[in-house]
Structures are given as C-alpha cells and as structure tokens.
Design a protein around this motif. Structure first.
Motif, PDB file in Angstrom:
ATOM      1  N   THR A 136      49.471  40.444  49.006  1.00  0.00           N
ATOM      2  CA  THR A 136      49.430  41.164  50.275  1.00  0.00           C
ATOM      3  C   THR A 136      48.843  40.286  51.371  1.00  0.00           C
ATOM      4  OG1 THR A 136      48.724  43.239  51.299  1.00  0.00           O
ATOM      5  CG2 THR A 136      47.149  42.181  49.843  1.00  0.00           C
ATOM      6  N   GLN A 137      48.908  40.740  52.598  1.00  0.00           N
ATOM      7  CA  GLN A 137      48.268  40.074  53.739  1.00  0.00           C
ATOM      8  C   GLN A 137      46.984  40.834  54.045  1.00  0.00           C
ATOM      9  OE1 GLN A 137      50.032  36.962  53.845  1.00  0.00           O
ATOM     10  NE2 GLN A 137      49.231  37.140  55.898  1.00  0.00           N
ATOM     11  N   TYR A 138      45.937  40.108  54.294  1.00  0.00           N
ATOM     12  CA  TYR A 138      44.637  40.705  54.581  1.00  0.00           C
ATOM     13  C   TYR A 138      44.141  40.124  55.899  1.00  0.00           C
ATOM     14  CZ  TYR A 138      39.783  42.188  53.740  1.00  0.00           C
ATOM     15  OH  TYR A 138      38.551  42.773  53.837  1.00  0.00           O
ATOM     16  N   THR A 139      43.670  40.979  56.795  1.00  0.00           N
ATOM     17  CA  THR A 139      43.122  40.500  58.057  1.00  0.00           C
ATOM     18  C   THR A 139      41.607  40.385  57.918  1.00  0.00           C
ATOM     19  OG1 THR A 139      44.907  41.496  59.323  1.00  0.00           O
ATOM     20  CG2 THR A 139      42.915  40.909  60.537  1.00  0.00           C
ATOM     21  N   TYR A 140      41.140  39.147  57.948  1.00  0.00           N
ATOM     22  CA  TYR A 140      39.726  38.841  57.824  1.00  0.00           C
ATOM     23  C   TYR A 140      39.082  38.834  59.204  1.00  0.00           C
ATOM     24  CZ  TYR A 140      40.809  36.833  53.193  1.00  0.00           C
ATOM     25  OH  TYR A 140      41.224  36.628  51.902  1.00  0.00           O
ATOM     26  N   PRO A 141      37.975  39.534  59.394  1.00  0.00           N
ATOM     27  CA  PRO A 141      37.205  39.298  60.611  1.00  0.00           C
ATOM     28  C   PRO A 141      36.685  37.861  60.560  1.00  0.00           C
ATOM     29  CG  PRO A 141      36.504  41.325  59.527  1.00  0.00           C
ATOM     30  CD  PRO A 141      37.405  40.601  58.578  1.00  0.00           C
ATOM     31  N   VAL A 142      36.666  37.191  61.700  1.00  0.00           N
ATOM     32  CA  VAL A 142      36.179  35.808  61.756  1.00  0.00           C
ATOM     33  C   VAL A 142      34.941  35.779  62.641  1.00  0.00           C
ATOM     34  CG1 VAL A 142      36.716  33.432  62.405  1.00  0.00           C
ATOM     35  CG2 VAL A 142      38.517  34.905  61.465  1.00  0.00           C
ATOM     36  N   VAL A 143      33.888  35.150  62.135  1.00  0.00           N
ATOM     37  CA  VAL A 143      32.663  34.977  62.921  1.00  0.00           C
ATOM     38  C   VAL A 143      32.329  33.497  63.004  1.00  0.00           C
ATOM     39  CG1 VAL A 143      31.696  37.252  62.438  1.00  0.00           C
ATOM     40  CG2 VAL A 143      31.148  35.374  60.938  1.00  0.00           C
ATOM     41  N   ALA A 144      31.963  33.075  64.189  1.00  0.00           N
ATOM     42  CA  ALA A 144      31.497  31.704  64.399  1.00  0.00           C
ATOM     43  C   ALA A 144      30.014  31.680  64.046  1.00  0.00           C
ATOM     44  CB  ALA A 144      31.716  31.283  65.843  1.00  0.00           C
ATOM     45  N   ILE A 145      29.657  30.861  63.069  1.00  0.00           N
ATOM     46  CA  ILE A 145      28.273  30.811  62.593  1.00  0.00           C
ATOM     47  C   ILE A 145      27.359  30.265  63.681  1.00  0.00           C
ATOM     48  CG2 ILE A 145      26.692  29.770  60.915  1.00  0.00           C
ATOM     49  CD1 ILE A 145      29.102  29.607  58.977  1.00  0.00           C
TER      50      ILE A 145
END
Length: 158
Positions: A136-145
């Motif tokens: 499946t396709q999963y949308t990951y939240p992205v955070v800049a460390i």
C-alpha cells in the motif's frame, strides 16, 4: 553538640546534596527553547490525518527507529511513533498510531541511530510524503529535526 547529633547533621547534609545532584541531572531531553515553542495542541494523529495543515508547527515526538536512510542530502529516520512519558522518554512499542519521517541535513550514523533505538525529538512539520509500505501507499508526516535525543537501552540484570 554531642557526637551522634553532629553525625546525623553531616549525614543529612550529604544525603540532601546527593539528592539535589540527582534531581539536577534529571532534565527533560529537549531544550527549554523548543519546549516553549512547541505547539502541544498539535498531536501526532492530527498531523497524520492532514500533514499540510500543520506545516511550520514545532512538535515534540518520539518512538523507535524503524529505518535509517542516508542519502546525498542528509538522513531520514523512519520512526514508529509512541507516546512520551515522564521525562520525555518514548513508551514501549506495544501500540503506535503510526509512523513519521524525521529529516536532517546531517549524516546520522546507522551504527549509532540503530533500528529499534528510542528517540525523542523537537521538529518542525514540513508536510507529508507518500511512500510504499508493504502493498500500500502510506503518507508519512515529515518533520525537520531541530533537536534530537537518543535514549540508551537499559540493560536488564537478573
């Protein structure tokens, strides 16, 4: 002052100094600067549902590293999010609402930032990224460390 009373006072002073030293060492893993600027009303599940709505928000999240991806622009840590407890340590990975990508322009050595390692971070939400997850396709939240704390695994002794 008699000798037993003096001993009690000295022992009390030593114990109090030791206790204060321990309390002083028990600090939250994220600096006051990011604790103050973090939006505590923005939860992981809210960002997971709509990452673009929270772009720019500072969050404090944690969990266990699932994958370390070093590339020419830096490192992506794929993290299984788990709630933080006490002094900001991630809870055991028995339940998780999802995954996120923690991104940095720095090189993070995969021998130090290993799969299964617990982390806590302050980061700025930069959107979402769709990747394959199984079939499946999963949308990951992205955070800049902005700030990252690696937790040492506690050794269990018999």
């Amino acid at each position: 002052m008699n000798r037993p009373r003096r001993f009690e006072l000295v022992l009390t002073a030593v114990l109090l100094a030791g206790l204060l030293g321990l309390v002083g060492c028990a600090t939250y893993p994220i600096s006051k600067q990011y604790l103050a600027s973090a939006n505590t009303n923005v939860t992981f599940t809210m960002v997971l549902a709509n990452p673009t709505a929270y772009v720019g928000s500072i969050v404090i999240w944690g969990g266990r590293i699932i994958e370390v991806d070093n590339n020419p622009t830096g490192t992506d840590l794929v993290v299984l999010e788990t709630p933080l407890v006490g002094m900001g340590e991630p809870t055991p990975a028995t339940f998780s609402p999802g995954r996120f990508i923690a991104r940095t322009s720095d090189f993070l050595d995969p021998q130090i930032y290993r799969t299964g390692q617990k982390i806590t971070l302050a980061g700025q939400v930069s959107g979402g990224e769709s990747r394959a997850l199984g079939n499946t396709q999963y949308t990951y939240p992205v955070v800049a460390i902005k700030e990252l704390r690696l937790w040492e695994e506690q050794k269990a002794y018999a």
